[in-house]
Design an enzyme around this catalytic site. Structure first.
Site, mmCIF file in Angstrom:
data_model
loop_
_atom_site.group_PDB
_atom_site.id
_atom_site.type_symbol
_atom_site.label_atom_id
_atom_site.label_comp_id
_atom_site.label_asym_id
_atom_site.label_seq_id
_atom_site.Cartn_x
_atom_site.Cartn_y
_atom_site.Cartn_z
ATOM 1 N N GLU A 1 0.822 -1.223 0.000
ATOM 2 C CA GLU A 1 0.000 0.000 0.000
ATOM 3 C C GLU A 1 0.854 1.271 0.000
ATOM 4 O OE1 GLU A 1 -1.585 1.980 3.358
ATOM 5 O OE2 GLU A 1 -1.318 0.227 4.646
ATOM 6 N N LYS B 1 -5.607 10.662 0.805
ATOM 7 C CA LYS B 1 -5.704 9.310 1.355
ATOM 8 C C LYS B 1 -6.909 8.652 0.676
ATOM 9 C CE LYS B 1 -6.781 7.361 5.881
ATOM 10 N NZ LYS B 1 -7.042 7.688 7.287
ATOM 11 N N VAL C 1 -5.521 0.500 3.185
ATOM 12 C CA VAL C 1 -5.723 -0.951 3.082
ATOM 13 C C VAL C 1 -6.955 -1.231 2.219
ATOM 14 C CG1 VAL C 1 -6.347 -3.026 4.392
ATOM 15 C CG2 VAL C 1 -4.529 -1.510 5.234
ATOM 16 N N SER D 1 -13.189 1.798 10.568
ATOM 17 C CA SER D 1 -12.437 1.924 9.312
ATOM 18 C C SER D 1 -13.104 1.163 8.168
ATOM 19 C CB SER D 1 -11.021 1.381 9.504
ATOM 20 O OG SER D 1 -10.337 1.394 8.266
ATOM 21 N N ALA D 2 -13.069 1.779 6.994
ATOM 22 C CA ALA D 2 -13.565 1.112 5.779
ATOM 23 C C ALA D 2 -12.738 -0.137 5.457
ATOM 24 C CB ALA D 2 -13.537 2.088 4.603
ATOM 25 N N ASP D 3 -11.557 -0.260 6.063
ATOM 26 C CA ASP D 3 -10.743 -1.472 5.853
ATOM 27 C C ASP D 3 -11.531 -2.732 6.237
ATOM 28 O OD1 ASP D 3 -8.735 0.325 5.288
ATOM 29 O OD2 ASP D 3 -7.509 -0.135 7.058
ATOM 30 N N LYS E 1 -3.209 -1.285 16.087
ATOM 31 C CA LYS E 1 -2.710 -0.496 17.205
ATOM 32 C C LYS E 1 -3.777 -0.350 18.273
ATOM 33 C CE LYS E 1 0.558 2.453 14.893
ATOM 34 N NZ LYS E 1 0.360 2.386 13.444
#
Ligand code: PSU
Ligand code: MN
Length: 306
Positions: free
Chosen positions: A27, A88, A108, A142-144, A161
Site C-alpha cells: 500500500e 488518502k 488498506v 475503518s472502511a478497511d 494499534k
C-alpha cells in the site's frame, strides 16, 4: 484480469501474474501519511527488496494523476513520499481521484480493491484500520473492515494499534465473516507489541496452512478476504502498557486539536512517532519488513497450489 480504463499494471507485475509467479501488493498510505520522509521511502524500497529476496514480485499501489498504478517506479515512490496534499484513498475516494486526475495514496481498503482488479491475492502492510475507541458514539469504523468482508484479498499485517478498540475490532471481523489468523502465536498482536491481551482467534504456523485456507475459501465460492497477523520481531517490540500510555496521550491531543474523520489515524500516528522520539518509527519499519517476508512466503505457497 478485468478490463479497466484507469488501471496501469507494470509490465513486470503483469508478466509475473501471467506466469503464475507470486506477486505481493503493497500500500501507499503508509508512504504518504504513515511515515515521515525519508524513512517512508527507505521502508517502501526495503519492503519491496524483501519481497524480491523471497522470490516474489512487489506491486506497490497508488494513484498518480488519476491513473491507478500497480507497481511503482522509484521516482513515483519518491514523489508520493515528498509531495504535499496527496489524498488518502479509501473506497469512497477511488472514483474521485481518478475522475479529478489527482494523486492518491491507497489505504488498506483502497489497495485491496485495486489488488483484486489486477488479480493479486496477497497484500502486505503494517497495520490495518479497525473499530476506533468510542465508536459507539462516533461511528468511526475503518472502511478497511468493510473491504475485508467483500474483497477477495488476503491482508498480511502486524495486527492493529491500541489506538483502536482491539476486542471490538475482532468482534466486528467475526460478524463480517473474516477469518483472522495469527502467524505463530496464541495472542492477537497489537502492532508495536506482540501481545494485546486478546487471544488469537486462530493460530497457524506455516505459510502452506494459511495458503490452504485462502484456496479453500475461493473453492467454496465465498467472497471476502482473510486477515493474517504477524507479531513484530521481538528485538523491536515496545511493551503494550508503555506504548498504550503514549497512544492515549496522542489520542487526547487529537481531540484537543479537534481532528476528525480520516484525519485521525494519520495525526495520531505522527504524534506517536514524536512522543517516542523515533522508537515507534523503527518498530513500524521492522514489522513491515517482517510482514513482507511472511506475506511473500504465503503468496508463494498459494502459487504452488495452483
Ligand atoms: N494503521 C497504521 N498505519 C497506517 C494506517 C493504519 O498503523 O499507515 C493507514 C492504513 O492505510 C489504513 C488506514 O488502511 O490508515 C486506515 O485509516 P482509517 O482509520 O481512517 O480508516
Ligand atoms: Mn475513520
Amino acid at each position: 484480469m478485468e478490463r479497466n480504463v484507469y488501471l496501469d499494471v507494470a509490465s513486470e507485475v503483469r508478466e509475473a501474474l501471467r506466469a503464475g509467479k507470486p506477486v505481493v501488493a503493497l500500500e501507499s498510505t503508509i508512504i504518504s501519511h504513515g511515515m515521515p520522509y525519508p524513512v517512508n521511502v527507505e521502508t517502501a524500497l526495503a519492503v519491496e527488496a524483501n519481497v524480491r529476496k523471497r522470490g516474489g514480485v512487489p506491486a506497490t499501489i497508488a494513484v498518480i494523476g488519476g491513473r491507478i498504478k500497480v507497481g511503482l517506479t522509484r521516482d513515483e515512490i519518491e514523489h508520493l513520499a515528498r509531495a504535499k496534499g496527496v489524498r488518502k484513498v479509501s473506497r469512497r475516494d477511488l472514483p474521485v481521484v481518478t475522475a479529478l486526475e489527482v494523486d492518491g495514496a491507497t489505504t488498506v481498503a483502497g489497495t485491496m480493491i485495486v489488488a483484486q482488479m489486477a488479480g493479486i491475492s496477497v497484500f502486505v502492510t503494517g497495520g490495518v484500520g479497525g473499530v476506533h475507541r468510542g465508536a459507539g458514539e462516533s461511528f468511526d469504523i475503518s472502511a478497511d473492515l468493510e473491504e475485508l468482508k467483500q474483497t477477495d484479498v488476503t491482508v498480511v499485517c502486524a495486527g492493529c494499534k491500541s489506538l483502536l478498540d482491539i476486542p471490538a475490532t475482532l468482534e466486528y471481523l467475526e460478524t463480517g465473516g473474516v477469518p483472522v489468523i495469527v502467524f505463530g502465536s496464541d495472542e492477537f498482536p497489537a502492532f508495536y507489541s506482540a501481545s494485546s491481551g486478546c487471544a488469537s482467534p486462530l493460530r497457524m504456523d506455516t505459510p502452506e496452512e494459511i495458503a490452504s485456507v485462502i484456496a479453500g475459501k475461493k473453492k467454496l465460492g465465498m467472497k471476502g478476504g482473510l486477515l493474517v497477523t504477524c507479531p513484530i520481531p521481538a528485538e523491536d517490540e515496545i511493551p503494550f502498557d508503555e506504548i498504550d500510555r503514549i497512544i492515549r496521550r496522542a489520542l487526547a491531543l487529537s481531540a484537543e486539536e479537534g481532528i476528525t474523520g480520516s484525519g485521525i489515524t494519520p495525526y495520531v500516528l505522527q504524534k506517536i512517532v514524536d512522543l517516542t522520539e523515533g522508537r515507534a518509527l523503527r518498530a513500524n519499519q521492522s514489522l513491515v519488513l517482517n510482514n513482507g517476508l511472511i506475506g511473500t512466503d504465503i503468496a508463494t505457497a498459494l502459487c504452488r497450489r495452483a
